[in-house]
Design an enzyme around this catalytic site. Structure first.
Site, mmCIF file in Angstrom:
data_model
loop_
_atom_site.group_PDB
_atom_site.id
_atom_site.type_symbol
_atom_site.label_atom_id
_atom_site.label_comp_id
_atom_site.label_asym_id
_atom_site.label_seq_id
_atom_site.Cartn_x
_atom_site.Cartn_y
_atom_site.Cartn_z
ATOM 1 N N GLU A 44 0.828 -1.199 0.000
ATOM 2 C CA GLU A 44 0.000 0.000 0.000
ATOM 3 C C GLU A 44 0.869 1.258 0.000
ATOM 4 O O GLU A 44 1.840 1.354 0.751
ATOM 5 C CB GLU A 44 -0.897 -0.040 1.239
ATOM 6 C CG GLU A 44 -1.903 1.077 1.367
ATOM 7 C CD GLU A 44 -2.786 0.912 2.592
ATOM 8 O OE1 GLU A 44 -3.782 1.653 2.683
ATOM 9 O OE2 GLU A 44 -2.489 0.059 3.446
ATOM 10 N N LYS A 113 -9.373 3.174 -2.151
ATOM 11 C CA LYS A 113 -9.686 2.431 -0.928
ATOM 12 C C LYS A 113 -11.046 2.879 -0.397
ATOM 13 O O LYS A 113 -11.329 4.075 -0.308
ATOM 14 C CB LYS A 113 -8.588 2.669 0.111
ATOM 15 C CG LYS A 113 -8.636 1.754 1.320
ATOM 16 C CD LYS A 113 -7.383 1.942 2.171
ATOM 17 C CE LYS A 113 -7.353 1.006 3.360
ATOM 18 N NZ LYS A 113 -6.111 1.175 4.166
ATOM 19 N N CYS A 174 -5.734 -3.520 2.216
ATOM 20 C CA CYS A 174 -5.429 -3.557 3.648
ATOM 21 C C CYS A 174 -6.665 -3.675 4.539
ATOM 22 O O CYS A 174 -7.251 -4.745 4.659
ATOM 23 C CB CYS A 174 -4.592 -2.336 4.021
ATOM 24 S SG CYS A 174 -3.757 -2.513 5.631
ATOM 25 N N SER A 356 22.901 -0.312 32.853
ATOM 26 C CA SER A 356 22.898 -0.365 34.324
ATOM 27 C C SER A 356 23.135 -1.757 34.875
ATOM 28 O O SER A 356 23.357 -1.903 36.077
ATOM 29 C CB SER A 356 21.552 0.144 34.842
ATOM 30 O OG SER A 356 20.516 -0.787 34.521
#
Length: 727
Positions: A44, A113, A174, A356
């Site tokens: 897309e 779309k 999508c 750390s």
């Protein structure tokens, strides 16, 4: 037989870098044509990149997309192959997210779309308009430059499919797949056999199965060939698009691409017999009945054959076992690939991490180590782009390139342990050992001198010197002393990142890596502008529980055995003095466990619970071990500190998105940052519910006490062993 060879692809695009994107598009077409494919599907918005965001509002973006499409159509790229390209298009006054279907140097149709993604990380309605006219195809007037170059004035625009001489092909974009009434259902009844889904789908832990089940379901009940193409990589933001382009036939996976990779282009080929689709559909009586009464979908005729007849030169793709990564592998590979994209595209010369010796910073270090391993492996596999990037970033001499991950890490990864009088020798040694296992350039510095200087300055200004709580100080003093240590570390980290390349006569700068996890962000258990403030954070939306599982996995699978000791140690900030009768622990400081935090986070975000509904749900979930009053106190405690600290999310370091309950304030979790932390109305409602529940329990006890002849004993038995029975 109708034999069809198709190609889909993972592309590592970069938003707004049209040269990069076009290079990848062309390479994918070339690979598809070399393999003999007659359909090539890309992701897309592949021409612009999916993550352009408000750049989509600029006319330049749309114009440049047309210029790139023109270049593709004037060349021989679409000769003999149907190509689907993703790009934004303006029609009239509206901007659409489109797939442009091209073949033989012509545009056959443009498919806008119809259903836009507009939740979570997606904001498509901000930039695009959904196409709602389903019953006809419009004539779209091509821009004059395109029209003249292609000798084509108009093109069909809208919802429909392409009818070739031997099959029918349609696009589904999508989000449309995941809607209650997806287009492929209607298109299948109209005879469409090949569906092309161009997607921009990002990685999230444990999400892939949801996506694949949707692809499989699309053809399991109605037959068909479902092609899926996705972006893969970091295209400029917090998301990592996780590829996994694939081809499904009649509910079976027949081709699957990688989910995580350093490659810019990966083409997935499948060889299919479309007669298998026709036979499958013909065997389903209900499909035949519904197809006979279908709503007609518009189509465009294309005078080409896509299929070949029976021959033995083609080997049909059979069903495959779907490849999944464990969550621990996802944590290693997703953020590792994201870091590589960010590093190579940012112009930086490496990373600097305040290490750390605790679980979070050690997880980040292990992910960077995994990235170095992936780079060396990809170079060994012959990827010239990865090799060129690694040579540039590592500043290798002519003819040299990385062959060992530890050697490569030494060039691009710096770790620094910034200890104080409150730090233990255990964490210091763990940090040093892990850095050596990875190959990082490790530094060890004591910050006590800087802390003392600032405290002396404060004492000179105010006449007072703060003390820790264990030494008789107030909460305000205790917190202030912890915060100054944390903030000094942040300042020192950025200073080292900017100047260490100069110290070692290297070009560029280092990116500072953050290491706060999603649970600490949710609770606000971090100092604003401490080492959680960095350039980027690969674990910022990963839970503490998942990170601990990752550490156990990485100790065995990445070769960093010291991580087992890191994982086994209780989490501590080491910001307060260690005494014989006191040792600072994270979960004690927070007043809740990391496991509880994950529960709160999921209920708050995923299940959309406010304080009252969270209390009610947790009464069921924790009712066997806690009373309603105890559940109420835990819920109130969480919401109090969540709301007090929400302001910290506004300056949270950009983090890799991996978890569905991330509190990230930029775009995923949009909420206020100034709350009434007392939540008077909501907490009062919780108190009323607790009183009612307590009253109900008393009534049940009184009722059972009056029953002395055995009647009602079933109620007593149920209630005595299960606190939920009285709710």
């Amino acid at each position: 037989m109708r034999l069809l060879k198709v190609a889909t692809c993972n592309l590592n695009q970069w938003a707004m870098d049209f040269d990069c994107n076009m290079k990848n598009v062309k390479e994918s077409i070339a690979e598809a044509k070399t393999a003999g494919a007659v359909i090539r599907l890309g992701p897309e918005l592949e021409i612009t990149g999916y993550g352009c965001e408000d750049h989509f509002l600029e006319l330049d973006t749309v114009t440049h997309a047309w210029e790139c499409l023109k270049e593709l159509l004037l060349g021989d790229w679409t000769d003999g192959i149907l190509c689907s390209f993703g790009m934004p298009i303006i029609k009239g006054s509206e901007r659409y997210n489109c797939q442009v279907l091209c073949m033989n140097r012509k545009i056959i149709m443009i498919r806008p779309k119809m259903w836009l993604a507009n939740d979570g990380n997606y904001r498509e309605l901000r930039w695009f308009t959904p196409w709602k006219q389903k019953n006809q195809l419009d004539d779209f007037q091509l821009p004059s430059e395109i029209s003249e170059a292609l000798s084509q004035k108009t093109v069909p625009f809208g919802y429909g499919y392409i009818q070739f001489l031997d099959t029918a092909v349609a696009a589904e974009i999508c989000e449309e797949l995941f809607t209650p009434l997806p287009p492929h259902a209607e298109l299948a009844l109209n005879g469409v056999e090949v569906f092309m889904n161009a997607s921009g789908s990002h990685h999230q832990l444990r999400k892939l199965d949801v996506r694949l089940r949707a692809f499989i379901g699309a053809t399991y009940y109605r037959g068909g060939v479902y092609m899926y193409s996705n972006h893969q990589g970091c295209d400029g933001g917090r998301l990592y698009y996780d590829g996994c382009s694939c081809v499904i036939v009649n509910g079976d996976m027949v081709a699957q691409g990688s989910q995580f990779s350093l490659k810019d282009v990966e083409v997935v080929i499948a060889e299919i017999d479309l007669d298998a689709v026709a036979s499958f559909r013909g065997s389903i009586s209900s499909f035949q009945e519904q197809a006979s009464a279908k709503t007609k979908v518009p189509s465009v005729a294309a005078p080409y054959n896509l299929c070949q007849s029976f021959h033995l030169q083609m080997c049909l793709s059979g069903p495959l076992e779907i490849k999944y990564h464990s969550p621990e592998e996802e944590i290693a590979l997703g953020p590792g690939c994201w870091l590589w994209d960010y590093l190579r595209r940012s112009g930086a010369s490496g990373f600097l991490l305040p290490l750390s010796g605790g679980a979070d910073s050690s997880s980040v270090a292990a992910i960077v180590g995994c990235m170095c391993q992936l780079v060396v492996k990809e170079i060994a596999n012959g990827d010239e782009q990865v090799k060129a990037d690694a040579i540039r970033i590592g500043q290798y001499a002519d003819g040299q390139f990385p062959t060992d991950s530890k050697e490569f890490a030494k060039r691009i990864f710096y770790t620094v342990y910034m200890g104080s009088e409150n730090s233990s020798e255990t964490t210091r040694s763990r940090a040093k050992l892990l850095a050596d296992e990875i190959g990082a350039w490790h530094l060890d510095v004591c910050i006590d001198g800087v802390v003392s200087a600032l405290l002396s300055l404060f004492e000179k200004l105010t006449g007072k010197r703060p003390r820790y709580k264990v030494d008789g100080g107030s909460n305000a003093e205790n917190l202030g002393l912890q915060n100054i240590q944390a903030r000094i570390r942040m300042v020192l980290a950025f200073m080292l990142a900017s100047l260490l390349p100069w110290v070692h006569s290297k070009l560029g700068f280092y990116l500072v890596l953050g290491s706060s996890n999603v649970d600490e962000g949710l609770r606000g258990y971090l100092t604003k502008y401490d080492c959680s403030s960095a350039d980027i954070n690969p674990i910022g939306s990963i839970s503490k529980q998942d990170l601990r599982s990752f550490l156990r996995w990485a100790a065995n699978h990445l070769g960093y055995s010291s991580l087992a000791e890191v994982e086994a140690a209780p989490p501590t900030a080491e910001l307060e003095p260690i005494r014989s009768n006191y040792s600072q622990l994270d979960e004690v400081d927070m007043g809740m466990t990391y496991e509880e935090l994950s529960v709160y986070g999921r209920m708050r975000k995923i299940f959309r619970c406010g304080p009252v509904s969270m209390f009610q749900n947790l009464c069921y979930r924790w009712g066997t071990k806690l009373t309603p009053a105890e559940v109420a106190e835990k819920v109130k405690h969480f919401f109090k500190y969540y709301s007090i600290n929400r302001h910290k999310m506004t300056v949270l370091t950009p983090s890799y998105h991996a978890e569905s309950y991330s509190p990230e304030d930029n775009r995923f979790d949009l909420r206020q940052f100034l709350y009434n932390a007392r939540w008077p109305f909501q907490f009062r409602k919780i108190d009323q519910l607790v009183q009612k529940l307590d009253g109900d329990k008393i009534a049940i006890k009184e009722s059972t006490a009056r029953t002395s002849d055995g009647v009602g004993m079933g109620v007593v038995a149920a209630g005595s062993g299960d606190p939920k029975a009285g709710i």
